[in-house]
Write a protein that holds these residues in place. Structure first.
Motif, PDB file in Angstrom:
ATOM      1  N   TYR A 138       5.192  10.111  -8.983  1.00 48.26           N
ATOM      2  CA  TYR A 138       3.475  10.405  -8.360  1.00 48.26           C
ATOM      3  C   TYR A 138       4.061  12.052  -8.872  1.00 48.26           C
ATOM      4  O   TYR A 138       4.304  12.647  -7.040  1.00 48.26           O
ATOM      5  N   TYR A 149       0.708  -1.277  -0.033  1.00 53.14           N
ATOM      6  CA  TYR A 149      -0.027   0.053   0.445  1.00 53.14           C
ATOM      7  C   TYR A 149       0.925   1.282  -0.292  1.00 53.14           C
ATOM      8  O   TYR A 149       1.555   1.597   1.241  1.00 53.14           O
ATOM      9  N   GLY A 192      -5.945   7.721  -0.583  1.00 56.37           N
ATOM     10  CA  GLY A 192      -6.480   8.040  -0.707  1.00 56.37           C
ATOM     11  C   GLY A 192      -7.121   8.196  -2.061  1.00 56.37           C
ATOM     12  O   GLY A 192      -6.796   7.721  -3.069  1.00 56.37           O
ATOM     13  N   THR A 193      -7.918   9.130  -2.005  1.00 53.49           N
ATOM     14  CA  THR A 193      -9.240   9.054  -3.205  1.00 53.49           C
ATOM     15  C   THR A 193      -8.683  10.819  -4.157  1.00 53.49           C
ATOM     16  O   THR A 193      -9.018  11.113  -5.530  1.00 53.49           O
ATOM     17  N   ALA A 194      -7.661  11.293  -3.189  1.00 54.52           N
ATOM     18  CA  ALA A 194      -7.187  12.079  -4.432  1.00 54.52           C
ATOM     19  C   ALA A 194      -7.360  12.606  -5.964  1.00 54.52           C
ATOM     20  O   ALA A 194      -6.528  11.121  -5.674  1.00 54.52           O
ATOM     21  N   GLU A 195      -7.071  13.508  -6.581  1.00 54.10           N
ATOM     22  CA  GLU A 195      -6.767  13.214  -7.774  1.00 54.10           C
ATOM     23  C   GLU A 195      -4.315  12.861  -7.704  1.00 54.10           C
ATOM     24  O   GLU A 195      -4.314  13.458  -7.332  1.00 54.10           O
ATOM     25  N   ILE A 196      -4.568  11.699  -8.948  1.00 51.84           N
ATOM     26  CA  ILE A 196      -3.094  11.568  -8.711  1.00 51.84           C
ATOM     27  C   ILE A 196      -2.743  12.109  -9.893  1.00 51.84           C
ATOM     28  O   ILE A 196      -3.036  11.839 -10.930  1.00 51.84           O
ATOM     29  N   GLY A 238      -1.584  13.525  -4.859  1.00 50.88           N
ATOM     30  CA  GLY A 238      -2.340  13.082  -4.295  1.00 50.88           C
ATOM     31  C   GLY A 238      -1.923  12.604  -2.566  1.00 50.88           C
ATOM     32  O   GLY A 238      -1.135  12.506  -2.639  1.00 50.88           O
ATOM     33  N   GLU A 239      -2.967  11.590  -2.197  1.00 51.10           N
ATOM     34  CA  GLU A 239      -2.062  11.458  -0.839  1.00 51.10           C
ATOM     35  C   GLU A 239      -1.531   9.754  -0.610  1.00 51.10           C
ATOM     36  O   GLU A 239      -1.977   8.292  -1.252  1.00 51.10           O
ATOM     37  N   ILE A 294      -0.126   4.452  -2.314  1.00 52.43           N
ATOM     38  CA  ILE A 294      -2.093   5.269  -2.670  1.00 52.43           C
ATOM     39  C   ILE A 294      -2.278   5.034  -0.908  1.00 52.43           C
ATOM     40  O   ILE A 294      -3.020   4.119  -0.880  1.00 52.43           O
TER      41      ILE A 294
END
Length: 118
Positions: free
Chosen positions: A85, A16, A20-24, A88-89, A18
């Motif tokens: 990246y 793991y 979260g769901t923030a824009e990557i 993102g989160e 990534i």
């Protein structure tokens, strides 16, 4: 011809990064050296990806003020294109940090890039 009927056990361990769901947003750059997935990277003087460095034994990153570029998305060898990246989160404990470095030291500089550590 015989069949192998021996019971086998398989398992996987999730990796793991990534969080979260923030824009990557990503970019591809050439690596100056071999780097691991999850490594915070900078651009060296030739514009190639390089690992962040730590000055001293207290964990002060030399890159806090300038040069921090992103987080490497995959393992890469020297001279290969690597995906980075740019926003993102991400899980802080999944980062590949140099000795004496900590994710807390990079949290604020990463925020300025749109990268948030959890």
């Amino acid at each position: 011809m015989s069949m192998d009927l021996e019971k086998k056990t398989f398992s996987t361990q999730p990796d793991y990064l990534i969080a979260g769901t923030a824009e990557i947003v990503t970019a591809a750059k050439e690596a100056a050296a071999a780097l691991k997935r999850g490594a915070p990277v900078v651009l060296d003087s030739s514009g190639k990806l390089a690992a962040v460095t730590v000055s001293g034994s207290t964990g002060n990153y030399k890159t806090e003020a300038t040069g921090l570029y992103g987080i490497l998305a995959e393992d890469v060898k020297s001279g290969e294109q690597g995906v980075v990246y740019l926003s993102g989160e991400f899980f802080a404990d999944a980062l590949v940090l140099p000795a004496n470095g900590s994710a807390a030291d990079l949290e604020v500089p990463f925020r300025a890039l749109g990268i948030f550590l959890k």
